[in-house]
Motif scaffolding. Structure first.
Motif, short mmCIF file in Angstrom:
data_model
loop_
_atom_site.label_atom_id
_atom_site.label_comp_id
_atom_site.label_asym_id
_atom_site.label_seq_id
_atom_site.Cartn_x
_atom_site.Cartn_y
_atom_site.Cartn_z
N ARG A 128 0.82 -1.20 0.00
CA ARG A 128 0.00 0.00 0.00
C ARG A 128 0.86 1.26 0.00
NH1 ARG A 128 -3.31 -3.07 3.56
NH2 ARG A 128 -2.29 -2.14 5.38
N HIS A 134 2.20 1.68 -3.44
CA HIS A 134 1.13 2.15 -4.32
C HIS A 134 0.84 3.62 -4.07
CE1 HIS A 134 -2.47 2.01 -6.76
NE2 HIS A 134 -3.16 2.56 -5.76
N SER A 135 0.85 4.03 -2.79
CA SER A 135 0.61 5.43 -2.46
C SER A 135 1.70 6.33 -3.04
CB SER A 135 0.55 5.59 -0.94
OG SER A 135 0.37 6.95 -0.59
N ASP A 136 2.96 5.88 -2.96
CA ASP A 136 4.06 6.65 -3.55
C ASP A 136 3.89 6.79 -5.06
OD1 ASP A 136 5.14 6.96 -1.06
OD2 ASP A 136 6.59 5.31 -1.28
N ASP A 137 3.52 5.68 -5.70
CA ASP A 137 3.30 5.72 -7.15
C ASP A 137 2.17 6.68 -7.50
OD1 ASP A 137 5.33 3.94 -7.55
OD2 ASP A 137 4.01 2.18 -7.76
N GLU A 138 1.11 6.67 -6.70
CA GLU A 138 -0.04 7.54 -6.96
C GLU A 138 0.35 9.01 -6.80
OE1 GLU A 138 -3.98 8.43 -7.97
OE2 GLU A 138 -2.82 6.58 -8.10
N GLN A 139 1.16 9.30 -5.78
CA GLN A 139 1.61 10.67 -5.59
C GLN A 139 2.49 11.14 -6.73
OE1 GLN A 139 3.45 10.98 -1.77
NE2 GLN A 139 1.53 10.79 -0.61
N ARG A 140 3.38 10.23 -7.17
CA ARG A 140 4.23 10.60 -8.31
C ARG A 140 3.40 10.82 -9.56
NH1 ARG A 140 8.01 7.00 -5.83
NH2 ARG A 140 7.16 5.22 -7.00
N ARG A 141 2.38 10.00 -9.76
CA ARG A 141 1.51 10.14 -10.93
C ARG A 141 0.77 11.49 -10.89
NH1 ARG A 141 -3.62 9.24 -12.75
NH2 ARG A 141 -4.38 8.84 -10.65
N LYS A 142 0.27 11.85 -9.70
CA LYS A 142 -0.43 13.13 -9.56
C LYS A 142 0.51 14.30 -9.81
CE LYS A 142 -4.05 11.60 -6.36
NZ LYS A 142 -4.63 11.74 -5.00
#
Length: 212
Positions: free
Chosen positions: A29, A32-40
């Motif tokens: 998780r 995944h949260s790090d990836d989501e922040q990078r994507r944003k």
């Protein structure tokens, strides 16, 4: 003794397995949260780039349509003062005068124009002139110049005009020059001037000056 220990902690391996599973899930998780922040962040960065690009296009378009758009100047006679005026029964007319002329520069760059002359015309014939010297009109400003001139004519049509007390004259002139934009770009521009005016022979004044 070993058997008693195993009986005392029958679920130890299972508990250890659950803890490892939870650790892996939390790690997943977090990843995944790090990836989501990078994507944003990447999306925000792309949005900023797109907005900046659109802003630049708007600025360039406005700049091209306003600053870089070169317009023709306006050349006009503002006023004429009669210094000397004489008529004879020949009939003839002689007149010395000074005139205020203006060159209005509508551009975002100075306009430097060459020397020219204004032709004064009576009944289709040139009867005098006035020389306009080389000058420079500043950005979005008018350049006013005082010039002197003279005219003389002997014409049979003058008899009726003299009896009426006024003579109608017309003028023609053209200036040629260059507009200097940001001291780098030079664009040639010219302007024509056509005027009409009435000379009052009694008061020795020029009025109703109309130019286009």
């Amino acid at each position: 003794m070993a058997e008693r220990n195993q009986e005392a902690y029958p679920f130890a391996p299972y508990a250890n397995g659950q803890a490892m599973a939870r650790s892996d899930a939390e790690s997943s998780r977090a990843h995944h949260s790090d990836d989501e922040q990078r994507r944003k962040k990447r999306i925000k960065c792309l949005i900023y780039i797109a907005v900046f690009a659109v802003f630049q296009i708007i600025v360039i378009t406005v700049f091209a349509l306003t600053v870089m758009r070169v317009k023709s100047p306006k050349f006009r006679i503002q006023a004429i003062t009669v210094e000397d005026l004489n008529t004879t029964a020949n009939p003839s007319l002689t007149m010395r005068f000074i005139a205020e002329v203006s060159v209005k520069n509508p551009n975002f760059g100075r306009y430097k124009y060459d020397q020219t002359s204004i032709s004064f015309i009576y009944k289709g014939t040139q009867v005098g002139d006035a020389v306009v010297p080389q000058e420079t009109a500043r950005t979005k400003a008018s350049r006013k110049t005082i010039v002197s001139g003279a005219l003389t004519t002997v014409n049979s049509n003058l008899a009726s005009d003299i009896s009426l007390g006024s003579v109608t004259l017309s003028t023609y002139s053209k200036i040629n020059g260059k507009v200097y934009l940001m001291n780098m770009i030079k664009k040639k521009k010219s302007a024509e001037m056509k005027c009409t005016m009435i000379v009052n022979l009694t008061s020795k004044q020029v009025h109703d000056i109309k130019c286009n």
